[in-house]
Scaffold this active site. Structure first.
Site, PDB file in Angstrom:
ATOM      1  N   ILE A   1       2.050  -8.763  19.488  1.00 54.90           N
ATOM      2  CA  ILE A   1       3.357  -9.050  20.095  1.00 54.90           C
ATOM      3  C   ILE A   1       4.381  -9.316  18.984  1.00 54.90           C
ATOM      4  CG2 ILE A   1       3.159 -11.577  20.368  1.00 54.90           C
ATOM      5  CD1 ILE A   1       4.040 -11.047  23.307  1.00 54.90           C
TER       6      ILE A   1
ATOM      7  N   GLY B   1       0.172 -12.115   9.204  1.00 52.21           N
ATOM      8  CA  GLY B   1       0.623 -12.344   7.831  1.00 52.21           C
ATOM      9  C   GLY B   1      -0.234 -11.659   6.792  1.00 52.21           C
TER      10      GLY B   1
ATOM     11  N   ASP C   1       4.972  -9.182   7.416  1.00 48.22           N
ATOM     12  CA  ASP C   1       4.239 -10.189   6.653  1.00 48.22           C
ATOM     13  C   ASP C   1       5.091 -10.877   5.579  1.00 48.22           C
ATOM     14  OD1 ASP C   1       2.037  -9.380   8.114  1.00 48.22           O
ATOM     15  OD2 ASP C   1       1.320  -8.001   6.575  1.00 48.22           O
TER      16      ASP C   1
ATOM     17  N   GLY D   1       0.846  -1.201   0.000  1.00 44.56           N
ATOM     18  CA  GLY D   1       0.000   0.000   0.000  1.00 44.56           C
ATOM     19  C   GLY D   1       0.881   1.250   0.000  1.00 44.56           C
TER      20      GLY D   1
ATOM     21  N   THR E   1       7.771  -4.773   6.469  1.00 38.33           N
ATOM     22  CA  THR E   1       6.539  -5.399   6.965  1.00 38.33           C
ATOM     23  C   THR E   1       6.873  -6.781   7.514  1.00 38.33           C
ATOM     24  OG1 THR E   1       4.481  -6.488   6.291  1.00 38.33           O
ATOM     25  CG2 THR E   1       6.008  -5.989   4.530  1.00 38.33           C
TER      26      THR E   1
ATOM     27  N   GLU F   1      -3.506 -15.892  10.301  1.00 38.02           N
ATOM     28  CA  GLU F   1      -4.711 -15.140  10.676  1.00 38.02           C
ATOM     29  C   GLU F   1      -5.688 -15.079   9.495  1.00 38.02           C
ATOM     30  OE1 GLU F   1      -3.682 -11.018  11.419  1.00 38.02           O
ATOM     31  OE2 GLU F   1      -2.647 -10.836   9.514  1.00 38.02           O
TER      32      GLU F   1
HETATM   33  O1  F6P Z   1       0.777  -5.776   7.892  1.00 38.34           O
HETATM   34  C1  F6P Z   1       1.185  -6.027   9.191  1.00 38.34           C
HETATM   35  C2  F6P Z   1       0.051  -6.536  10.028  1.00 38.34           C
HETATM   36  O2  F6P Z   1       0.548  -6.774  11.324  1.00 38.34           O
HETATM   37  C3  F6P Z   1      -0.680  -7.752   9.495  1.00 38.34           C
HETATM   38  O3  F6P Z   1       0.002  -8.951   9.753  1.00 38.34           O
HETATM   39  C4  F6P Z   1      -2.001  -7.649  10.223  1.00 38.34           C
HETATM   40  O4  F6P Z   1      -3.022  -8.274   9.500  1.00 38.34           O
HETATM   41  C5  F6P Z   1      -2.219  -6.159  10.278  1.00 38.34           C
HETATM   42  O5  F6P Z   1      -0.959  -5.537  10.117  1.00 38.34           O
HETATM   43  C6  F6P Z   1      -2.827  -5.671  11.573  1.00 38.34           C
HETATM   44  O6  F6P Z   1      -3.091  -4.320  11.436  1.00 38.34           O
HETATM   45  P1  F6P Z   1      -3.374  -3.339  12.654  1.00 38.34           P
HETATM   46  O7  F6P Z   1      -2.088  -3.131  13.400  1.00 38.34           O
HETATM   47  O8  F6P Z   1      -3.859  -2.107  11.989  1.00 38.34           O
HETATM   48  O9  F6P Z   1      -4.379  -4.019  13.528  1.00 38.34           O
END
Ligand code: F6P
Length: 319
Positions: A251, A170, A127, A104, A125, A223
């Protein structure tokens, strides 16, 4: 080019600070002034921009999070919002920008480049879902956090003849799950790539318990696939294991970056500055088979998803 900026965007990742440090110090060494933009693209739009000196980034290489703050700004898709950002950058005389974040953030960087501000993306990231690089900043630290926690869950699961279902982050990329599954010896790994079939999972667990006589089982699941608490209940009802679910959650986003993330972030930061100095824009840095590369952002965003099939096959042979 005399002035460049740096921002961190999207979900934070351990090692972002190491990248900021590298950009600031490489930039200053190249004779540039370097500006920090606070809170991602939001800071560009709100003109939350401040010059950074070498001392401003002292001691941050060891810190998780990002000293610049991060945010997700949906409205950055709007041209009038981006125009404000461009105006603010021009007011400061900033001609190039380093953007640390995920896909993004890359889209924002590409759009700004098209509006006259050369941008270079750095993959940051946990992920690891950016296909133009083998690894993104933060993935290795997050993976080690998952490993540390799964190892602990294994101890207690073994004592109580339990099956631990561990949900990892992820955002639809299974890398954290597959790498964690392989490195913790998990019995089952479930990601978007494997697909999810509840009855098959339960049958495999019964096999582990009844035929292989395992004292515990670990299921690592990405997730956004299923409700892990419900799955744990089903495991208790339909197998000899008692099921427990743990959602590792945010975490995984914290902690001091590993050596690997610090090195990656430092190399990426330096490479991004070199690219800006060379007059490049609309590109992102990465590491492919141990080589540092830059690639066009549009091209990077269109690459096919990396398959982890060889890793899943390896897991199947060893479990
Ligand atoms: O992109 C990183 C991430 O931690 C993803 O693994 C997760 O789905 C998302 O961000 C969670 O986003 P937020 O911190 O906005 O809840």
């Amino acid at each position: 080019m005399k002035k460049i900026g740096i921002l961190t965007s999207g979900g934070d990742a351990p090692g972002m600070n190491a990248a900021i440090r590298a950009v600031v110090r490489s930039g200053i060494s190249a004779g540039l002034e370097v500006y920090g933009v606070f809170n991602g693209y939001e800071g560009l739009v709100n003109n939350n921009i401040r010059k950074l000196e070498r001392g401003d980034v002292s001691d941050i290489i060891i810190q998780g999070g990002t000293i610049l703050g991060s945010a997700r700004l949906e409205d950055f898709k709007l041209v009038e919002v981006r125009q404000k950002a461009v105006d603010n950058l021009m007011e400061h005389g900033i001609e190039g920008l380093v953007v640390v974040g995920g896909d993004g953030s890359y889209r924002g960087a590409q759009a700004l480049t098209e509006m006259g501000i050369n941008c270079i993306g750095i993959p940051g990231t946990i992920d690891n879902d950016i296909d133009s690089t083998d690894y993104s900043i933060g993935f290795d630290t997050a993976l080690n956090t998952v490993i540390e926690n799964v190892d602990k869950l294994r101890d207690t699961s073994s004592s109580h003849h339990r099956c631990s279902v561990v949900e990892v982050m992820g955002n639809r990329c299974g890398d954290l799950a597959i790498y964690a599954g392989l490195t913790t010896g998990a019995e089952i790994i479930i990601t978007k790539e494997t697909g999810y079939d509840e009855s098959e999972v339960l049958a495999r667990l019964r096999h582990f318990e009844e035929v292989k006589r395992k004292r515990h089982a670990i299921v690592i699941i990405s997730e956004k696939i299923t409700d892990v608490h419900l799955l744990a209940q089903k495991i208790s009802q339909h197998s000899g294991f008692s099921g427990r679910a743990t959602v590792l959650g945010h975490i995984q986003r914290g902690g001091s970056p590993t050596a690997r993330d610090r090195i990656l972030a430092t190399q990426f930061g330096d490479k991004a500055v070199q690219a800006l100095v060379a007059g490049e824009g609309g590109r992102c840095v990465g590491v492919v088979e141990e080589q540092l590369i830059t690639i066009d952002i549009n091209e990077a965003l269109q690459l096919p998803k990396k398959t982890r099939k060889p890793l899943f096959d390896l897991h199947d042979r060893l479990v």
